[in-house]
Design an enzyme around this catalytic site. Structure first.
Site, PDB file in Angstrom:
ATOM      1  N   HIS A 271     -96.024 -24.880 -85.985  1.00  0.00           N
ATOM      2  CA  HIS A 271     -96.081 -26.155 -86.713  1.00  0.00           C
ATOM      3  C   HIS A 271     -94.865 -26.917 -86.330  1.00  0.00           C
ATOM      4  O   HIS A 271     -94.589 -28.072 -86.655  1.00  0.00           O
ATOM      5  CB  HIS A 271     -96.159 -26.137 -87.965  1.00  0.00           C
ATOM      6  N   LYS A 273     -91.603 -29.348 -84.588  1.00  0.00           N
ATOM      7  CA  LYS A 273     -91.647 -30.229 -83.809  1.00  0.00           C
ATOM      8  C   LYS A 273     -90.086 -30.597 -83.497  1.00  0.00           C
ATOM      9  O   LYS A 273     -89.163 -30.973 -84.412  1.00  0.00           O
ATOM     10  CB  LYS A 273     -92.099 -31.845 -84.438  1.00  0.00           C
ATOM     11  N   ASP A 278     -80.018 -32.589 -73.625  1.00  0.00           N
ATOM     12  CA  ASP A 278     -78.868 -32.063 -73.083  1.00  0.00           C
ATOM     13  C   ASP A 278     -77.871 -31.488 -73.951  1.00  0.00           C
ATOM     14  O   ASP A 278     -76.644 -31.320 -73.987  1.00  0.00           O
ATOM     15  CB  ASP A 278     -77.992 -33.496 -72.378  1.00  0.00           C
ATOM     16  N   HIS A 444     -97.140 -38.742 -93.926  1.00  0.00           N
ATOM     17  CA  HIS A 444     -97.020 -37.426 -93.561  1.00  0.00           C
ATOM     18  C   HIS A 444     -95.532 -36.824 -93.328  1.00  0.00           C
ATOM     19  O   HIS A 444     -95.564 -35.745 -92.908  1.00  0.00           O
ATOM     20  CB  HIS A 444     -97.610 -37.898 -92.090  1.00  0.00           C
ATOM     21  N   LYS A 446     -92.215 -34.839 -94.711  1.00  0.00           N
ATOM     22  CA  LYS A 446     -92.022 -33.687 -95.527  1.00  0.00           C
ATOM     23  C   LYS A 446     -90.490 -33.953 -95.703  1.00  0.00           C
ATOM     24  O   LYS A 446     -89.584 -33.481 -95.349  1.00  0.00           O
ATOM     25  CB  LYS A 446     -92.153 -32.629 -94.668  1.00  0.00           C
ATOM     26  N   ASP A 451     -80.487 -34.286-106.181  1.00  0.00           N
ATOM     27  CA  ASP A 451     -79.416 -34.944-106.904  1.00  0.00           C
ATOM     28  C   ASP A 451     -78.773 -36.111-105.826  1.00  0.00           C
ATOM     29  O   ASP A 451     -79.624 -36.986-105.363  1.00  0.00           O
ATOM     30  CB  ASP A 451     -78.303 -33.785-107.396  1.00  0.00           C
TER      31      ASP A 451
END
Length: 526
Positions: A271, A273, A278, A444, A446, A451
């Protein structure tokens, strides 16, 4: 017999299943003898097809009587129940599978054997972790730069090898235009190599534009490697893959699934991404590559997500994650960077979860952060099926007086997970958690801020699949300015959301309550 935590050896499972089958046969020998005798007596007669059909029908009836008598059912329950209990898995998941096996025995067995066991989904998955461990050059004890959350940082080092890494800058990209604009610009400026890894890569307009940039880079002499998940990228058409390969792009699927060779690895998806250019700049976050993620999907537009652009040694940390995954998927061994640990100032830790990271390190890092927060805990997740431990950590923080806020979608992209997610809202509201249902498109992202100094952005959803099963990557940033930048996103998301009240939730209709509670039973395996 030595068992790994949360797993059971393949040989143990096969032995138990074989024992159960043997007991069923031995306990039903008279029935099987009758079936064999019927076949022998009917074979010499004429009308071969009619006789064969009759024999099949009578054999099926006898076999059904043998397999579904009370003794067979009892043996089935004992054997499969023993297998599930020996796995020592999450209690919620254990109960869910036992219920499935009891209510729909044959279908439950097939589903369990396909996606249920956490034992040895493939020996290669275990070997992968052992091989990567040999390449780790860091000691488990490294000096943690000053931070309010040194305990969380130390835990990530010990459980994941996620050492503190320095960075030049971190840029938060909170919408499709800025995220894809930055990624495409980086692709156009590549000079040495490109490493791209996405769960979902499609062949629509956005996917083809991305592929075109990869091919153009290759024509400039840039080394280009593309890693895509074998299930998440089912929308990637063969013709586009052939174009990429013809242009010299190395495109490799991660744990591909083909029929009829359907493997248990179906349950373990990559999952992550990641995009690295470089070795100097890297991206990580929630965006996949496709029209849906730029806001072109009906009912889900605009698409709200978060991606980070990291420059400096943090980019090399993400590149090392790609290189390990690439070696597993392609067999090509790329040298690892192993950038030196940061000794002072802001830092980032690139942490992974999945079969290559035993012990659920991302879940434990989130639990540690939730336990250490004093002032606020703000989270965004598209799927809220976190399991008992994470739920209790959020509830406990709220009851301690921490400002706990959670943003979830107000509309579904996957209805099953959506209804299962809604079930948990009531428990959170009772503890004092503020729950916001996002209204402006689909969210979508995450993300988490704790704090004033700790932030987490990556691919980790607050569901059991992300926390315990899938290959995930999350960047933990100890940097006040990054937290402040994400705080501004949270404030805007609160304004674009509906704050759920306890009174509103208590007044839901009976059908809505039944729907949420029913899908809650499936939540441990979603």
């Amino acid at each position: 017999m030595a068992l790994r935590r949360g797993s059971i050896k393949r040989g143990t499972l096969l032995a138990l299943l074989g024992l159960g089958l043997l007991l069923v046969i031995l306990s039903n020998l008279p029935s099987f003898r009758l079936a064999l005798g019927a076949i022998q007596r009917g074979w010499p007669h004429g009308g071969l097809i009619r006789e064969l059909l009759g024999l099949v029908g009578r054999g099926y009836a006898l076999a059904r009587g043998a397999l579904f008598n009370p003794l067979s059912v009892a043996l089935y329950g004992v054997v499969i129940g023993a297998v599930i209990l020996l796995e020592n898995r999450n209690p919620d998941r254990t109960v869910a599978w036992l219920m499935a096996l009891a209510l729909v025995p044959l279908l439950g067995l097939v589903a369990y054997l396909l996606v249920g066991p956490k034992f040895a989904s493939a020996r290669a998955l275990r070997r992968r972790h052992q091989e990567l461990a040999r390449h780790r050059r860091y000691p488990l004890e490294v000096e943690i730069p000053p931070s309010e959350f040194q305990g969380v940082a130390r835990l990530l080092v010990k459980t994941n090898g996620a050492v503190p890494l320095a960075f030049q800058d971190v840029t938060v990209l909170s919408d499709s235009a800025s995220a894809f604009g930055a990624m495409f610009a980086a692709l156009e400026g590549a000079k040495g190599y490109l490493h791209a890894q996405f769960f979902s890569l499609t062949s629509d307009g956005t996917g083809r534009r991305f592929a075109q940039l990869l091919m153009e880079a290759r024509r400039r002499g840039v080394e280009v490697r593309l890693l895509y998940d074998g299930v998440g990228s089912w929308g990637l058409e063969r013709d586009l893959l052939e174009e990429l390969k013809a242009a010299g792009v190395r495109a490799v699927p991660f744990l591909p699934i083909s029929f009829p060779m359907f493997r248990r690895e179906f349950n373990y998806r990559n999952h992550r991404k990641i995009l690295v250019v470089d070795g100097s700049v890297a991206f990580v976050g929630g965006f996949n590559v496709g029209d849906k993620y730029v806001g072109l999907a009906k009912g889900l537009s605009p698409w709200r997500d978060t991606m980070l652009r990291i420059r400096g040694d943090g980019a090399l940390g993400l590149d090392d994650v790609f290189r390990r995954d690439w070696r597993f998927a392609s067999g090509e061994e790329l040298p690892l960077w192993n950038p030196p640990p940061a000794w002072g100032g802001p830092f980032v830790q690139v942490a992974t979860g999945g079969p290559d990271s035993p012990g659920d390190p991302l879940k434990h890092a989130y639990l540690a952060a939730m336990g250490a927060c004093r002032e606020r805990l703000w989270l965004t997740t598209p799927y809220l099926v976190p399991g008992m431990e994470v739920m209790e950590a959020m509830r406990t923080a709220a009851m301690r007086g921490v400002d706990v806020r959670l943003v979830i979608p107000g509309r579904p992209d996957h209805r099953t997970v959506y209804f299962a997610s809604r079930h948990h809202i009531g428990e959170l509201l009772e503890a004092g958690v503020q729950v916001y249902r996002y209204q402006r498109g689909f969210i979508h992202a995450k993300t988490m801020i704790v704090d004033r100094e700790l932030a987490a952005v990556g691919t980790l959803n607050l569901d059991v699949r992300s926390l315990e099963i899938n290959y995930e990557v999350q960047a933990f940033i100890h940097h006040r300015r990054t937290v402040e930048r994400l705080e501004a996103d949270f404030v805007k998301d609160f304004m674009d959301s509906h704050l759920v009240t306890r009174e509103e939730w208590a007044s839901r209709g009976l059908w809505e309550r039944l729907l949420d509670s029913s899908f809650r039973l499936l939540s441990p395996e979603l």
